[in-house]
Design an enzyme around this catalytic site. Structure first.
Site, PDB file in Angstrom:
ATOM      1  N   GLY B  31     -12.630  -9.259  28.258  1.00 54.39           N
ATOM      2  CA  GLY B  31     -12.329 -10.626  27.796  1.00 54.39           C
ATOM      3  C   GLY B  31     -11.454 -11.131  28.908  1.00 54.39           C
ATOM      4  O   GLY B  31     -10.466 -10.492  29.244  1.00 54.39           O
ATOM      5  N   THR B  32     -11.779 -12.245  29.511  1.00 55.55           N
ATOM      6  CA  THR B  32     -11.184 -12.448  30.800  1.00 55.55           C
ATOM      7  C   THR B  32     -11.169 -13.905  31.202  1.00 55.55           C
ATOM      8  O   THR B  32     -11.631 -14.772  30.484  1.00 55.55           O
ATOM      9  CB  THR B  32     -11.990 -11.656  31.842  1.00 55.55           C
ATOM     10  OG1 THR B  32     -11.376 -11.797  33.100  1.00 55.55           O
ATOM     11  CG2 THR B  32     -13.377 -12.229  31.935  1.00 55.55           C
ATOM     12  N   THR B  33     -10.607 -14.154  32.391  1.00 53.97           N
ATOM     13  CA  THR B  33     -10.768 -15.446  33.024  1.00 53.97           C
ATOM     14  C   THR B  33     -11.172 -15.193  34.464  1.00 53.97           C
ATOM     15  O   THR B  33     -10.483 -14.485  35.191  1.00 53.97           O
ATOM     16  CB  THR B  33      -9.454 -16.244  33.034  1.00 53.97           C
ATOM     17  OG1 THR B  33      -8.837 -16.145  31.769  1.00 53.97           O
ATOM     18  CG2 THR B  33      -9.722 -17.685  33.365  1.00 53.97           C
ATOM     19  N   ASP B  48      -8.274 -12.535  36.392  1.00 57.70           N
ATOM     20  CA  ASP B  48      -7.066 -11.903  35.856  1.00 57.70           C
ATOM     21  C   ASP B  48      -7.285 -10.393  35.933  1.00 57.70           C
ATOM     22  O   ASP B  48      -8.202  -9.929  36.616  1.00 57.70           O
ATOM     23  CB  ASP B  48      -6.824 -12.359  34.420  1.00 57.70           C
ATOM     24  CG  ASP B  48      -7.840 -11.752  33.470  1.00 57.70           C
ATOM     25  OD1 ASP B  48      -7.433 -11.087  32.510  1.00 57.70           O
ATOM     26  OD2 ASP B  48      -9.051 -11.940  33.714  1.00 57.70           O
ATOM     27  N   LYS B  64     -11.561  -7.117  38.782  1.00 54.28           N
ATOM     28  CA  LYS B  64     -12.836  -7.653  38.308  1.00 54.28           C
ATOM     29  C   LYS B  64     -13.624  -8.306  39.430  1.00 54.28           C
ATOM     30  O   LYS B  64     -14.708  -8.843  39.199  1.00 54.28           O
ATOM     31  CB  LYS B  64     -12.574  -8.693  37.205  1.00 54.28           C
ATOM     32  CG  LYS B  64     -11.841  -8.073  36.043  1.00 54.28           C
ATOM     33  CD  LYS B  64     -11.541  -9.061  34.946  1.00 54.28           C
ATOM     34  CE  LYS B  64     -10.542  -8.430  33.983  1.00 54.28           C
ATOM     35  NZ  LYS B  64     -10.120  -9.330  32.934  1.00 54.28           N
TER      36      LYS B  64
END
Lengths: 253, 231
Positions: B31-33, B48, B64
């Site tokens: 779950g990320t940006t 992130d 990532k």
């Protein structure tokens, strides 16, 4: 909401929405979009005003299920009016928030509506309260709500500065709602604004063609191996047609 | 089938037993940006660093930004396992293709390989990927391959769970014609705002800028992130 078989016909009317309220030194600025949708497919009203006046200097913004929000708002107007008559003076913004919260909390299992209550009173001046879905009340400098609000959290965090003037707040609110309407499919239409100060309440309406424009960058004609980047300033409809017409002529706008 | 039954048993155990936390049966997710911006001469990518299994942060310093080739990177969001597997496959395919061609591959090729995989196996995968890089033919490019397997090129793209919070910020602050420094600042600012609001994003900000000269990587630690005043 079984909107899969019959689509919007069997969906409840919802204010998928963007609402916002900002406090400044002399008052509060409240804003909302104007779209009521059913099932995310059909816009049942494109001019609905979600900024409701619950008393002379207290407004509330609706979000969530339109039916629930209207029912709670109407009940709150009645109760607040009665309370104000009993006290013999204009009600406090906190009282209004409290009344809304009472409804939301008591019937939390049946209702699905969130509110922003904002206004001015003599005791504490301008205030903004958020009354969320389950009945929580939080007082804040500014607050956003509704489905479109998720897209502007970053913008709000970056742009909000304490100590803004009335004009700055109006610009800030309008920009935020416009950005949210650009991204959220269940927010749209015009921007309804209200400014509440000691001297009273004033409503404003900003129609679609007067909304601020954030430049649209479109990439056209990629398959020919030529990138034609057309920066078009205008509303979305205009920019789409302009992009189509520049497919033959390479033009930098 | 046996795995599914075992998972059900674990889930049943954790649901009823407070001594076994919920996250033991949750899938690992980034779950990320993630974000990528084109500029004249290259791209800037950022992400992130939080990987979660339910409420537990499995890795708080995740990287990532995965290299696919010398000048092509991908930003991964969605299921950590799915995206790692896809990236591995595409790295192999692209490496082979590049050797056949005897020249560096195009970013569009890498993006299409991702799209083929994400679209063909769309029912089994949960992967949102942004492919960005530099090649000689078209310079800096950003392609986004969201869940479902669409492929589209955009000058700026955000993805992951935290991206919803920064659409307004990106829409209002993006200007075409930014240089590398401005892009880095823009990306770092947007990612910080998203990390502030999204529970599944956090940690440090990892940035990379890819251009003809090469790849430059930067890490911005938590206490050095740009600060914004907010209520």
């Amino acid at each position: 909401m079984s909107s899969h078989n019959n689509g919007w016909r069997s969906a409840a009317v919802s204010t998928g929405t963007t609402i916002i309220a900002v406090r400044y030194d002399g008052g509060v600025v409240i804003g909302s979009d104007s779209r009521a949708s059913m099932g995310g497919e059909y816009v049942s009203s494109r001019v609905i005003n979600k900024v409701v006046q619950v008393h002379d200097k207290i407004f509330c913004c609706m979000s969530g299920s339109l039916a629930d929000a209207q029912a709670v708002t109407n009940a709150a107007i009645h109760k607040l009016n009665f309370h104000s008559m009993q006290m013999g003076e204009p009600p406090l913004v906190q009282s209004a928030a409290s009344i809304m919260r009472e409804f939301c909390y008591k019937h939390r299992d049946e209702l699905s509506a969130g509110f922003i209550v904002a206004g001015w009173d003599r005791k504490r001046g301008p205030q903004v309260f958020e009354v969320s879905l389950g009945g929580m009340v939080v007082e804040q400098e500014f607050t956003i709500g509704g489905s479109g609000s998720t897209y502007i959290y970053g913008y709000m965090d970056a742009k909000f500065k304490p100590g803004m003037t009335r004009e700055q707040c109006l610009t800030f609110t309008t920009n935020a709602i416009t950005l949210a309407m650009d991204r959220d499919n269940v927010s749209g239409g015009v921007v309804h604004l209200a400014v509440v100060t000691e001297s009273g309440a004033e409503r404003q309406l900003i129609p679609g063609n007067k909304l601020p424009v954030f430049s649209r960058v479109l990439l056209v004609n990629e398959y020919l191996g030529i990138q034609v980047r057309v920066v078009v300033r205008g509303n979305a409809f205009e920019s789409f047609w302009r992009a189509q017409s520049t497919r033959r002529v390479v033009r930098r706008v | 089938m046996a795995m599914a039954m075992a998972m059900n048993r674990i889930q049943h155990l954790s649901a009823s037993n407070i001594l076994v936390p919920d996250w033991t049966s949750q899938e690992v997710s980034t779950g990320t940006t993630i974000m990528a911006v084109e500029f004249a001469g290259g791209v800037v990518i950022g992400a992130d660093s939080r990987t979660t299994t339910g409420a537990y942060i499995a890795n708080r310093v995740t990287d990532k930004l995965t290299p696919i080739h010398d000048r092509i990177f991908c930003c991964r969001s969605g299921s950590a396992a799915d995206t790692q597997a896809i990236a591995d496959v595409v790295t192999y395919q692209l490496g082979f293709h590049s050797i056949e061609l005897d020249e560096p591959p195009l970013v569009q090729t890498a993006a299409n390989l991702f799209k083929e995989m994400c679209y063909r196996y769309r029912e089994e995968l949960t992967a949102g990927i942004i492919v960005a890089g530099w090649d000689k033919r078209r310079g800096g490019q950003v392609y986004t391959v969201p869940v479902g397997g669409m492929l589209v090129r955009q000058p700026v793209s955000v993805g992951g769970s935290g991206s919803t919070y920064i659409y307004g910020y990106v829409d209002s602050n993006y200007k075409s014609g930014m240089n590398k420094e401005e892009c880095l600042k823009f990306t770092a600012g947007a990612l910080s705002l998203a990390m502030e609001r999204d529970g599944s994003s956090g940690g440090v900000v990892r940035l990379a800028s890819i251009s003809e000269e090469g790849v430059e990587r930067v890490v911005i630690l938590g206490n050095q992130l740009p600060k914004f005043s907010s209520a």
